[in-house]
Design a protein around this motif. Structure first.
Motif, mmCIF file in Angstrom:
data_model
loop_
_atom_site.group_PDB
_atom_site.id
_atom_site.type_symbol
_atom_site.label_atom_id
_atom_site.label_comp_id
_atom_site.label_asym_id
_atom_site.label_seq_id
_atom_site.Cartn_x
_atom_site.Cartn_y
_atom_site.Cartn_z
ATOM 1 N N ASP A 135 1.288 -20.709 20.642
ATOM 2 C CA ASP A 135 0.346 -21.688 20.184
ATOM 3 C C ASP A 135 -1.024 -21.688 20.982
ATOM 4 O O ASP A 135 -2.002 -21.856 20.111
ATOM 5 N N ARG A 136 -1.162 -21.358 22.043
ATOM 6 C CA ARG A 136 -2.237 -21.444 22.936
ATOM 7 C C ARG A 136 -3.187 -20.285 22.521
ATOM 8 O O ARG A 136 -4.447 -20.244 22.654
ATOM 9 N N ASP A 137 -2.295 -19.260 21.828
ATOM 10 C CA ASP A 137 -3.300 -17.976 21.374
ATOM 11 C C ASP A 137 -4.156 -18.402 20.115
ATOM 12 O O ASP A 137 -5.346 -17.960 20.292
ATOM 13 N N ILE A 138 -3.583 -19.063 19.438
ATOM 14 C CA ILE A 138 -4.389 -19.706 18.192
ATOM 15 C C ILE A 138 -5.738 -20.058 18.533
ATOM 16 O O ILE A 138 -6.780 -19.843 17.883
ATOM 17 N N ALA A 139 -5.351 -20.822 19.455
ATOM 18 C CA ALA A 139 -6.727 -21.813 19.833
ATOM 19 C C ALA A 139 -7.789 -21.205 20.277
ATOM 20 O O ALA A 139 -8.954 -21.242 20.468
ATOM 21 N N THR A 140 -7.489 -19.895 20.820
ATOM 22 C CA THR A 140 -8.563 -19.134 21.681
ATOM 23 C C THR A 140 -8.895 -17.904 20.988
ATOM 24 O O THR A 140 -9.741 -17.445 21.400
ATOM 25 N N LEU A 141 -8.340 -17.610 19.724
ATOM 26 C CA LEU A 141 -8.721 -16.477 18.971
ATOM 27 C C LEU A 141 -9.723 -16.973 17.703
ATOM 28 O O LEU A 141 -9.387 -18.091 17.287
ATOM 29 N N ASP A 142 -10.605 -16.218 17.350
ATOM 30 C CA ASP A 142 -11.614 -16.346 16.081
ATOM 31 C C ASP A 142 -11.004 -15.549 15.109
ATOM 32 O O ASP A 142 -10.697 -14.201 15.118
#
Length: 536
Positions: free
Chosen positions: A213-220
């Motif tokens: 979940d935290r990956d998606i928030a940081t990826l463009d």
């Protein structure tokens, strides 16, 4: 052998990654050739000693020990090598020179032996080696050390030892053979980097990391391409010098099982992709399920009928070599352009390219992931447009975003002890669901087996249930009390279902894990086989 045995003992007792690296580097520095090369092969599961099987070792120990006592000992310890090394009673110990007991001398002798000679030599070795050396010997000949050291960690230790980039070592790895004399000579700067003369070798694959979940928030999303994740097996097709070879993701040569692919390739280079059954997108035929692909797996040869009934093809993902040119340092998009050109020139019924999935936001891609256009799709892959092709599982360049798993409530039926740190616990569980059988009524039928997904505290609960509810013993297997009103229900998460002739249920779960302990449910409330059939 003593130095190798000491290394294994220390690795088992060293929990930290850096501590293990230090032990490996020190061993490679202090140990001469070819001993360190054979140790390296053992640590990376590259050592092949065909003549010694676990069955032979059990026969040898039962020559000197009561079978019931041995079975109790093995059941308690949970590891064959450890059990035999501890219970073996030496007799008529023959003298041997230090040279005869070197790791290299033992390995080379065992590799030369015929089947009829192996029993006597193994008996002699077990007699004259001490407990730690016996443990190391058995691990050596049976493979799968289970000491918390991966092939990747071992290669990292070689990188530190030789002050070389680990990717350089990876690029050579599958073209070299034990005892790796050329490799160590290069690592110690005694020779130039080895030149691989063998065509069509395997190259270590690039792996992805699961999306969190935290990956998606940081990826463009603008930085990534998306592809469907197909439910086949990852393969690498290597073609050079008129020789074509098909490899699994771990480097096993599976060419014999898929001659239709090997013979159809008409290019020079190395491609990465998914092996599937059915028709390609270029022929507009449907892709078939993983259970169909299983009919072709693990075979040395295949019949003409099987080739006809289960036609395979490669859905290409990437290209590593274009001709003799190493294109792994190029950007993903540039490699994909090369791959597209190559695939267009290949047989349309044997090769196609994995299509890109257009999307602009993560929410849009998540909707596509949850409802893909083909049942053989198990999620999406995310690949940075600028990513190079690098061996291993670096986090950031490639991600896998699988569909949410399926779930079912099942009843524990059988249990076995685990291995290594879990050898004192019952941690491997077979579970089943209910179905009606004429003349018997509702019975449980097995649908899967899992040994992970639970916490250490939950393992204590499961182990205690097994000990208090065993109704039969079959060697190391415990049959558990499982009745409508009494038993243990677990929620099982799994990624798919396949037809299976090996299971009484006719169905097997793919990649099951125990997601929750459902102590709030009675076994009679667990799922039924009809539910899983409907899912399938």
């Amino acid at each position: 052998m003593k130095d190798f045995a000491n290394l294994l003992d220390r690795l088992v007792l060293t929990p930290s990654r850096n501590g293990k690296l230090t032990l490996l580097v020190d061993y490679f520095k202090a140990t001469p050739d070819p001993d360190r090369g054979y140790a390296l092969a053992a640590l990376t599961e590259g050592l092949d000693i065909k003549g010694v099987k676990p069955a032979l070792l059990k026969e040898l120990v039962l020559e000197r020990m009561d079978p019931v006592l041995f079975q109790y000992s093995y059941d308690y310890v949970g590891d064959l090598a450890e059990t035999i090394s501890l219970v073996w009673e030496p007799s008529d110990i023959e003298a041997a020179s230090e040279e005869d007991d070197r790791l290299s001398a033992i390995v080379e002798r065992l590799q030369r032996l015929g089947r009829s000679e192996t029993r006597g030599v193994m008996r002699s070795l077990l007699d004259r080696l001490d407990t730690s050396e016996r443990f190391a010997l058995i691990k050596l000949v049976t493979g799968g050390l289970r000491i918390g050291v991966s092939a990747r960690l071992t290669k990292q230790a070689l990188s530190i030892f030789g002050n070389k980039d680990v990717t350089e070592i990876e690029s050579l790895w599958h073209g070299l053979k034990p005892p790796y004399l050329d490799l160590f000579a290069w690592l110690e700067d005694r020779t130039e980097k080895p030149v691989l003369a063998t065509p069509a070798i395997f190259h270590s694959v690039m792996l992805s990391t699961p999306v969190e979940d935290r990956d998606i928030a940081t990826l463009d999303p603008a930085d990534f391409a998306a592809e469907w994740k197909w439910d086949g097996i990852r393969v690498q097709l290597s073609c050079a010098g008129g020789r074509n070879r098909l490899y699994s993701r771990s480097g096993d040569d599976i060419s014999g099982a898929f001659p239709d692919i090997v013979e159809a390739a008409r290019f020079e280079g190395v491609i990465d992709g998914e092996l599937l059954v059915g028709g390609t997108s270029r022929t507009n035929a449907p892709t078939r399920t993983f259970s169909d692909l299983q009919q072709r797996l693990n075979r040395k040869t295949v019949t003409a009928k099987m080739l006809e009934d289960y036609p395979v093809f490669i859905r290409a993902y990437d290209i590593l070599f274009d001709g003799a040119e190493d294109v792994r340092p190029e950007r993903f998009l540039d490699r994909r352009d090369r791959l597209t050109t190559l695939i267009e020139q290949q047989a349309p019924n044997r090769f196609d390219i994995s299509p890109l999935v257009p999307f602009s936001t993560w929410d849009e891609l998540e909707r596509l992931r949850a409802d893909p256009p083909d049942p053989v799709i198990e999620g999406v892959m995310l690949k940075r447009y600028d990513s190079v092709y690098q061996a291993g599982r670096a986090k950031g360049p490639w991600f896998k975003w699988k569909r949410d798993p399926m779930n079912a409530d099942a009843v524990l039926m059988y249990a076995q002890r685990g291995h290594g740190k879990r050898s004192s616990y019952y941690s491997d569980f077979t579970f089943g669901v209910w179905t009606a059988i004429p003349g018997e009524g509702d019975v449980l039928v097995p649908v899967g087996k899992a040994y992970f997904g639970f916490t250490d505290d939950e393992l204590e609960v499961l182990d205690r249930f097994v000990r208090n509810n065993t109704v039969e013993r079959f060697g190391p297997v415990r049959s558990l009390r499982a009745e409508p009103e009494h038993g243990f229900v677990v929620e099982v998460a799994f990624e798919g279902l396949a037809r299976s002739t090996r299971h009484k249920s006719g169905i097997a779960m793919r990649f099951p894990r125990i997601a929750r302990l459902r102590q709030d449910k009675l076994p009679k409330d667990a799922d039924r086989l009809e539910t899983l059939v409907a899912m399938l």
